[in-house]
Design a protein around this motif. Structure first.
Motif, mmCIF file in Angstrom:
data_model
loop_
_atom_site.group_PDB
_atom_site.id
_atom_site.type_symbol
_atom_site.label_atom_id
_atom_site.label_comp_id
_atom_site.label_asym_id
_atom_site.label_seq_id
_atom_site.Cartn_x
_atom_site.Cartn_y
_atom_site.Cartn_z
ATOM 1 N N UNK A 37 72.845 58.626 -6.130
ATOM 2 C CA UNK A 37 72.501 58.965 -4.748
ATOM 3 C C UNK A 37 71.515 57.933 -4.226
ATOM 4 N N UNK A 38 71.783 57.436 -3.021
ATOM 5 C CA UNK A 38 70.911 56.412 -2.440
ATOM 6 C C UNK A 38 70.985 56.496 -0.924
ATOM 7 N N UNK A 39 70.011 55.878 -0.270
ATOM 8 C CA UNK A 39 70.007 55.842 1.185
ATOM 9 C C UNK A 39 69.017 54.815 1.699
ATOM 10 N N UNK A 40 69.270 54.374 2.929
ATOM 11 C CA UNK A 40 68.373 53.409 3.566
ATOM 12 C C UNK A 40 68.444 53.584 5.072
ATOM 13 N N UNK A 41 67.440 53.076 5.779
ATOM 14 C CA UNK A 41 67.409 53.087 7.234
ATOM 15 C C UNK A 41 68.085 51.824 7.744
ATOM 16 N N UNK A 81 67.659 61.518 15.614
ATOM 17 C CA UNK A 81 66.994 61.975 16.828
ATOM 18 C C UNK A 81 65.499 61.650 16.691
ATOM 19 N N UNK A 82 64.742 61.697 17.791
ATOM 20 C CA UNK A 82 63.317 61.340 17.710
ATOM 21 C C UNK A 82 62.526 62.119 16.661
ATOM 22 N N UNK A 83 62.888 63.378 16.419
ATOM 23 C CA UNK A 83 62.142 64.160 15.426
ATOM 24 C C UNK A 83 62.362 63.676 13.995
ATOM 25 N N UNK A 84 63.280 62.743 13.799
ATOM 26 C CA UNK A 84 63.543 62.177 12.476
ATOM 27 C C UNK A 84 62.808 60.858 12.226
ATOM 28 N N UNK A 85 61.887 60.493 13.088
ATOM 29 C CA UNK A 85 61.203 59.204 12.939
ATOM 30 C C UNK A 85 60.538 59.075 11.567
ATOM 31 N N UNK A 86 59.909 60.123 11.093
ATOM 32 C CA UNK A 86 59.269 60.082 9.770
ATOM 33 C C UNK A 86 60.270 59.846 8.658
ATOM 34 N N UNK A 87 61.448 60.448 8.786
ATOM 35 C CA UNK A 87 62.514 60.254 7.801
ATOM 36 C C UNK A 87 62.959 58.797 7.789
ATOM 37 N N UNK A 88 63.029 58.190 8.968
ATOM 38 C CA UNK A 88 63.383 56.774 9.068
ATOM 39 C C UNK A 88 62.406 55.932 8.261
ATOM 40 N N UNK A 89 61.133 56.235 8.371
ATOM 41 C CA UNK A 89 60.121 55.494 7.624
ATOM 42 C C UNK A 89 60.271 55.662 6.123
ATOM 43 N N UNK A 90 60.577 56.869 5.673
ATOM 44 C CA UNK A 90 60.762 57.109 4.244
ATOM 45 C C UNK A 90 61.947 56.319 3.693
ATOM 46 N N UNK A 91 63.068 56.353 4.411
ATOM 47 C CA UNK A 91 64.268 55.673 3.947
ATOM 48 C C UNK A 91 64.189 54.166 4.166
ATOM 49 N N UNK A 95 59.857 54.296 -0.931
ATOM 50 C CA UNK A 95 59.777 55.671 -1.413
ATOM 51 C C UNK A 95 60.931 55.941 -2.380
ATOM 52 N N UNK A 96 60.658 56.592 -3.531
ATOM 53 C CA UNK A 96 61.731 56.920 -4.469
ATOM 54 C C UNK A 96 62.795 57.815 -3.821
ATOM 55 N N UNK A 97 64.029 57.673 -4.268
ATOM 56 C CA UNK A 97 65.161 58.402 -3.687
ATOM 57 C C UNK A 97 64.930 59.905 -3.670
ATOM 58 N N UNK A 98 64.369 60.459 -4.724
ATOM 59 C CA UNK A 98 64.155 61.911 -4.775
ATOM 60 C C UNK A 98 63.255 62.374 -3.630
ATOM 61 N N UNK A 99 62.203 61.609 -3.336
ATOM 62 C CA UNK A 99 61.287 61.963 -2.250
ATOM 63 C C UNK A 99 61.952 61.782 -0.891
ATOM 64 N N UNK A 100 62.763 60.750 -0.737
ATOM 65 C CA UNK A 100 63.470 60.522 0.521
ATOM 66 C C UNK A 100 64.325 61.744 0.859
#
Length: 170
Positions: A37-41, A81-91, A95-100
């Motif tokens: 499992x992986x992800x990025x912004x 959406x704008x409320x996901x800005x923090x998630x964008x920063x994590x990805x 940050x380790x994948x589990x925390x993302x």
């Protein structure tokens, strides 16, 4: 590229400064499969064609997640959406994948890729080809399903900062 005298026409810095003026949707691109499992912004995502529905996603070849996307052969583009800005920063960071993934609610798309609950739009895809261009792999992805929430504002990145824009209903 150089002119006739061998001088650079466009420097890396000038190109990046100009691209910073171009607003781009902010997406979290996710995958899951045999490579994990992986992800990025990403802002380097765009439509290619609607027949068959295809988009492209650019990922740095030397990134910690690049190989997982190629090996898994599936991904989901989750438009934020704008409320996901923090998630964008994590990805977008180290940050380790589990925390993302622990920072949001996810379901599983038909391809097995994580789908962000509450995303402005989600495009669950199979990677049908990849081309290396400079520092990035350009992944051409056939969309197998589309999801999305209620019309809201979209999150964009422009001028090296986040902003929001009105998003329309489909």
């Amino acid at each position: 590229m150089a002119d006739l005298n061998g001088e650079a026409l466009v420097t890396k810095e000038r190109y990046r400064d100009a691209m910073a003026c171009v607003p781009a949707a902010v997406n979290v691109v996710t995958t899951d499969g045999r490579a994990g499992r992986a992800g990025f912004t990403a802002t380097a995502v765009c439509s290619v064609t609607d027949e068959p529905p295809t988009l492209l996603v650019c990922v740095r070849r030397d990134s910690s997640v690049g190989e997982a996307f190629r090996a898994n052969g599936v991904l989901c583009v989750n438009t934020l959406a704008p409320e996901h800005q923090g998630l964008s920063g994590l990805f977008g960071g180290k940050t380790p994948a589990e925390e993302r993934f622990a920072a949001a609610e996810w379901s599983t798309g038909g391809t097995g890729s994580p789908v962000l609950e509450g995303a402005l739009a989600s495009f669950d895809c199979r990677v049908v080809s990849a081309v290396d261009v400079g520092t990035h792999a350009v992944l051409f992805c056939e969309v197998v399903s589309v999801g999305g929430g209620a019309p809201t504002e979209g999150l964009v990145y422009v001028g090296r900062r986040y902003d929001s824009v009105c998003a329309c209903a489909s």
